[in-house]
Design a protein around this motif. Structure first.
Motif, PDB file in Angstrom:
ATOM      1  N   SER A  85      -2.883   9.217  -0.765  1.00  0.00           N
ATOM      2  CA  SER A  85      -3.883   8.231  -0.113  1.00  0.00           C
ATOM      3  C   SER A  85      -5.385   8.524   0.356  1.00  0.00           C
ATOM      4  O   SER A  85      -6.243   7.992   0.132  1.00  0.00           O
ATOM      5  CB  SER A  85      -3.325   8.249   1.648  1.00  0.00           C
ATOM      6  OG  SER A  85      -3.323   9.531   2.070  1.00  0.00           O
ATOM      7  N   THR A  86      -5.592  10.061  -0.243  1.00  0.00           N
ATOM      8  CA  THR A  86      -7.000  10.398  -0.144  1.00  0.00           C
ATOM      9  C   THR A  86      -7.673  10.073  -1.339  1.00  0.00           C
ATOM     10  O   THR A  86      -8.752   9.383  -1.384  1.00  0.00           O
ATOM     11  CB  THR A  86      -6.995  11.933  -0.185  1.00  0.00           C
ATOM     12  OG1 THR A  86      -6.362  12.549   1.002  1.00  0.00           O
ATOM     13  CG2 THR A  86      -8.301  12.505  -0.405  1.00  0.00           C
ATOM     14  N   CYS A 137       0.963   4.116  -2.837  1.00  0.00           N
ATOM     15  CA  CYS A 137       0.889   5.676  -2.200  1.00  0.00           C
ATOM     16  C   CYS A 137       2.297   6.325  -3.042  1.00  0.00           C
ATOM     17  O   CYS A 137       1.878   7.593  -3.323  1.00  0.00           O
ATOM     18  CB  CYS A 137       0.851   5.589  -0.997  1.00  0.00           C
ATOM     19  SG  CYS A 137       0.186   7.259  -0.451  1.00  0.00           S
ATOM     20  N   TYR A 167       3.778  21.431  -4.762  1.00  0.00           N
ATOM     21  CA  TYR A 167       2.588  20.897  -3.738  1.00  0.00           C
ATOM     22  C   TYR A 167       3.185  20.092  -2.790  1.00  0.00           C
ATOM     23  O   TYR A 167       3.783  19.426  -2.851  1.00  0.00           O
ATOM     24  CB  TYR A 167       1.721  20.177  -4.818  1.00  0.00           C
ATOM     25  CG  TYR A 167       0.369  19.731  -3.915  1.00  0.00           C
ATOM     26  CD1 TYR A 167      -0.590  20.559  -3.696  1.00  0.00           C
ATOM     27  CD2 TYR A 167       0.342  18.447  -3.546  1.00  0.00           C
ATOM     28  CE1 TYR A 167      -1.782  20.213  -3.066  1.00  0.00           C
ATOM     29  CE2 TYR A 167      -0.795  18.263  -2.782  1.00  0.00           C
ATOM     30  CZ  TYR A 167      -1.985  19.104  -2.524  1.00  0.00           C
ATOM     31  OH  TYR A 167      -3.234  18.526  -1.801  1.00  0.00           O
ATOM     32  N   PRO A 168       2.748  20.712  -1.671  1.00  0.00           N
ATOM     33  CA  PRO A 168       3.420  20.223  -0.437  1.00  0.00           C
ATOM     34  C   PRO A 168       2.696  18.843   0.159  1.00  0.00           C
ATOM     35  O   PRO A 168       3.093  18.262   1.392  1.00  0.00           O
ATOM     36  CB  PRO A 168       3.087  21.218   0.705  1.00  0.00           C
ATOM     37  CG  PRO A 168       2.017  21.903   0.205  1.00  0.00           C
ATOM     38  CD  PRO A 168       1.791  21.818  -1.323  1.00  0.00           C
ATOM     39  N   TYR A 169       1.412  18.324  -0.265  1.00  0.00           N
ATOM     40  CA  TYR A 169       0.639  17.317   0.145  1.00  0.00           C
ATOM     41  C   TYR A 169       0.475  16.276  -0.725  1.00  0.00           C
ATOM     42  O   TYR A 169      -0.299  15.505  -0.839  1.00  0.00           O
ATOM     43  CB  TYR A 169      -0.518  17.630   0.672  1.00  0.00           C
ATOM     44  CG  TYR A 169      -0.728  19.088   1.502  1.00  0.00           C
ATOM     45  CD1 TYR A 169      -0.166  18.918   2.912  1.00  0.00           C
ATOM     46  CD2 TYR A 169      -1.211  20.078   1.111  1.00  0.00           C
ATOM     47  CE1 TYR A 169       0.031  20.083   3.692  1.00  0.00           C
ATOM     48  CE2 TYR A 169      -1.280  21.250   1.900  1.00  0.00           C
ATOM     49  CZ  TYR A 169      -0.615  21.365   3.270  1.00  0.00           C
ATOM     50  OH  TYR A 169      -0.634  22.484   4.170  1.00  0.00           O
ATOM     51  N   THR A 170       1.808  15.833  -1.302  1.00  0.00           N
ATOM     52  CA  THR A 170       1.396  14.849  -2.439  1.00  0.00           C
ATOM     53  C   THR A 170       1.110  13.401  -1.742  1.00  0.00           C
ATOM     54  O   THR A 170       0.241  12.594  -2.348  1.00  0.00           O
ATOM     55  CB  THR A 170       2.693  14.770  -3.397  1.00  0.00           C
ATOM     56  OG1 THR A 170       3.894  14.374  -2.454  1.00  0.00           O
ATOM     57  CG2 THR A 170       3.003  15.999  -4.245  1.00  0.00           C
ATOM     58  N   ARG A 171       1.630  13.053  -0.726  1.00  0.00           N
ATOM     59  CA  ARG A 171       1.272  11.796  -0.102  1.00  0.00           C
ATOM     60  C   ARG A 171      -0.288  11.721   0.589  1.00  0.00           C
ATOM     61  O   ARG A 171      -0.660  10.798   0.292  1.00  0.00           O
ATOM     62  CB  ARG A 171       2.468  11.400   0.961  1.00  0.00           C
ATOM     63  CG  ARG A 171       3.684  10.757   0.312  1.00  0.00           C
ATOM     64  CD  ARG A 171       4.535  10.504   1.462  1.00  0.00           C
ATOM     65  NE  ARG A 171       5.964  10.071   0.842  1.00  0.00           N
ATOM     66  CZ  ARG A 171       6.032   8.717   0.712  1.00  0.00           C
ATOM     67  NH1 ARG A 171       5.344   7.790   1.156  1.00  0.00           N
ATOM     68  NH2 ARG A 171       7.291   8.612   0.129  1.00  0.00           N
ATOM     69  N   SER A 172      -0.323  12.774   1.144  1.00  0.00           N
ATOM     70  CA  SER A 172      -1.750  12.780   1.733  1.00  0.00           C
ATOM     71  C   SER A 172      -2.675  12.798   0.678  1.00  0.00           C
ATOM     72  O   SER A 172      -3.703  12.064   0.737  1.00  0.00           O
ATOM     73  CB  SER A 172      -1.897  13.844   2.578  1.00  0.00           C
ATOM     74  OG  SER A 172      -1.463  13.528   3.888  1.00  0.00           O
ATOM     75  N   LEU A 173      -2.209  13.587  -0.433  1.00  0.00           N
ATOM     76  CA  LEU A 173      -3.537  13.598  -1.470  1.00  0.00           C
ATOM     77  C   LEU A 173      -3.710  12.170  -2.192  1.00  0.00           C
ATOM     78  O   LEU A 173      -4.698  11.743  -2.570  1.00  0.00           O
ATOM     79  CB  LEU A 173      -2.837  14.538  -2.706  1.00  0.00           C
ATOM     80  CG  LEU A 173      -3.877  14.793  -3.893  1.00  0.00           C
ATOM     81  CD1 LEU A 173      -5.131  15.316  -3.444  1.00  0.00           C
ATOM     82  CD2 LEU A 173      -3.198  15.818  -4.797  1.00  0.00           C
ATOM     83  N   TYR A 209       0.887  -1.407  -0.045  1.00  0.00           N
ATOM     84  CA  TYR A 209      -0.103  -0.120   0.084  1.00  0.00           C
ATOM     85  C   TYR A 209       0.942   1.302  -0.081  1.00  0.00           C
ATOM     86  O   TYR A 209       0.733   2.192  -0.863  1.00  0.00           O
ATOM     87  CB  TYR A 209      -0.950  -0.037   1.233  1.00  0.00           C
ATOM     88  CG  TYR A 209      -2.064   1.207   1.508  1.00  0.00           C
ATOM     89  CD1 TYR A 209      -2.264   1.804   0.081  1.00  0.00           C
ATOM     90  CD2 TYR A 209      -2.504   1.367   2.420  1.00  0.00           C
ATOM     91  CE1 TYR A 209      -3.238   2.626   0.264  1.00  0.00           C
ATOM     92  CE2 TYR A 209      -3.609   2.415   2.612  1.00  0.00           C
ATOM     93  CZ  TYR A 209      -3.911   3.060   1.378  1.00  0.00           C
ATOM     94  OH  TYR A 209      -4.872   4.121   1.349  1.00  0.00           O
ATOM     95  N   LYS A 210       1.922   1.462   0.796  1.00  0.00           N
ATOM     96  CA  LYS A 210       2.863   2.189   0.884  1.00  0.00           C
ATOM     97  C   LYS A 210       3.490   2.599  -0.317  1.00  0.00           C
ATOM     98  O   LYS A 210       3.808   3.608  -0.783  1.00  0.00           O
ATOM     99  CB  LYS A 210       3.863   1.999   1.839  1.00  0.00           C
ATOM    100  CG  LYS A 210       3.387   2.327   3.464  1.00  0.00           C
ATOM    101  CD  LYS A 210       4.432   1.886   4.404  1.00  0.00           C
ATOM    102  CE  LYS A 210       3.935   1.975   5.926  1.00  0.00           C
ATOM    103  NZ  LYS A 210       4.877   1.665   6.973  1.00  0.00           N
TER     104      LYS A 210
END
Lengths: 232, 232
Positions: free
Chosen positions: A180-181, A158, A172-178, A154-155
């Motif tokens: 997983s979103t 992601c 863009y500072p939230y690539t990982r959270s985006l 999964y990681k």
DNA sequence: CTAAATTAATAGTATTACTATTATAAAAGA
DNA sequence: TCTTTTATAATAGTAATACTATTAATTTAG
């Protein structure tokens, strides 16, 4: 070009490797059918043993408990999906194209080439992911499971998606959270659309195409925000 | 101004109304402590009965099974959260301000006025929502539960947030899906940040402030996309 | 061809989820 | 006040589930 049929699964996921015996392979296949049919809560090793057919004790020689079996099956899926993303974005030039393909894959909009691979029903597996996959980590023993690297596939997925986002917009500072979103939302919006339509905007059509559109809109608006000129 | 302490709970959620007896109220309180402590899988009515203290059979006279008890507790939370959103956005002029407050509430960034209400630990309840709330609907009996309106408080909250999004940008076509996305992601990103940091961008700080920033960025970029001039 | 090792089946146990019945206490009616 | 009804909780179970210790059978190796 086909998928290398036997992904190297984390050894902590099983007691005996189910890939290495006929009864083991059948166990995985029948598990997917049965979890899909009964739901994870009603699924038991006894019922599985009847399906195979073998005894309950034999199933316990392969998997410590039913949660580990679910973890195995879910990890297998993430493995496969990561490979799909890698393979299908590989030859694309622009990251925008890659992102669109990712959202297509996540919302199951690809042409139905696969359906069955290695004797496993991918349709059933996809449904299991939607209904059960979050139960794999939403436990009191996440930390321990994570130390065993059970969530690696999964990681990896992601991280792969995150890197493509980074390609598209390095600022863009939230690539990982985006990442997983969109992975989670591809499945949750599908579930909501089917069972709790008030939580979505897709009540009428109930088409995964809409979820795909939603994800595209979400990702591109987020990634394009501070960048002036980029493709769509 | 305080919250009306006893929200009208859906009658299908219980067999006997736990609000109407001392033992019932204690049951809810101890359930929240115990589910938080053990996780839902390890939580049993027998252990709960020991805590209250009473007998297992008495617990069964209030709730059909532990899943219904979880549904009750989760519905109570959505009820409370909906009230919080209503109350704290009520006097705000711009929808942009309202959205910011919503994301603050969802990521638990409000000043700690509450912590305990009606003898219920809201901190524990919040943790239960993060770990267990999706298990309430991710079942084979969603449709039936939904017909009993068990998810109404969640839908209400989603509708309220959706309407504020609609205020902000009447042309945005995915207000409901965006609402369910930020509700779910407020909890999932919190969980990931704590237990599976590779799935987020908040590994170093592990602060909910980051989740709040992420949600703001996600929502405003989505809603501002096609609208030329709007506040931020 | 025998010994070791692998594998599966038998036969359990402890716990869990749930229920039928009985006992007790509170409230209502005469 | 006393009896009857009603509400509530406790007792004592059962069926199913999760899991394990031991035995039997089969395969592999020397």
């Amino acid at each position: 070009m086909n998928w290398e049929l036997h992904p190297k699964m984390n050894e902590k996921l099983y007691l005996r490797n189910p890939e290495q015996s006929e009864i083991g392979k059948n166990m995985i296949k029948k598990s997917i059918n049965l979890i899909r049919k009964l739901g994870f809560e009603a699924f038991t090793f006894k019922k599985l043993a009847e399906e195979i057919p073998t005894t309950e004790a034999t199933v316990y020689r392969y998997f410590e408990n039913k949660h580990r079996l679910l973890s195995y099956v879910v990890a297998w899926y993430w493995h496969w999906l990561d490979y799909q993303v890698m393979f299908k974005t590989n030859n694309l030039k622009s990251s925008a194209e890659k992102i669109k393909v990712i959202n297509q894959i996540l919302t199951w909009q690809m042409d139905e080439e696969h359906t069955v691979i290695d004797d496993i029903s991918l349709e059933d597996l996809h449904q299991i992911i939607i209904y059960e996959s979050s139960k794999v980590y939403l436990t009191k023993h996440v930390t321990e499971d994570n130390q065993y690297q059970l969530f690696k596939p999964y990681k990896n997925l992601c991280a792969r998606i995150s890197n493509i986002f980074k390609d598209f917009n390095p600022d863009y500072p939230y690539t990982r959270s985006l990442a997983s979103t969109i992975i989670e939302m591809a499945h949750f919006q599908d579930f909501f659309m089917t069972h709790l339509p008030a939580l979505t905007d897709f009540a009428e059509t109930k088409s995964l195409k809409n979820v795909n559109d939603f994800l595209n809109s979400l990702v591109f608006s987020a990634l394009e925000k501070k960048v002036k000129a980029t493709s769509n």
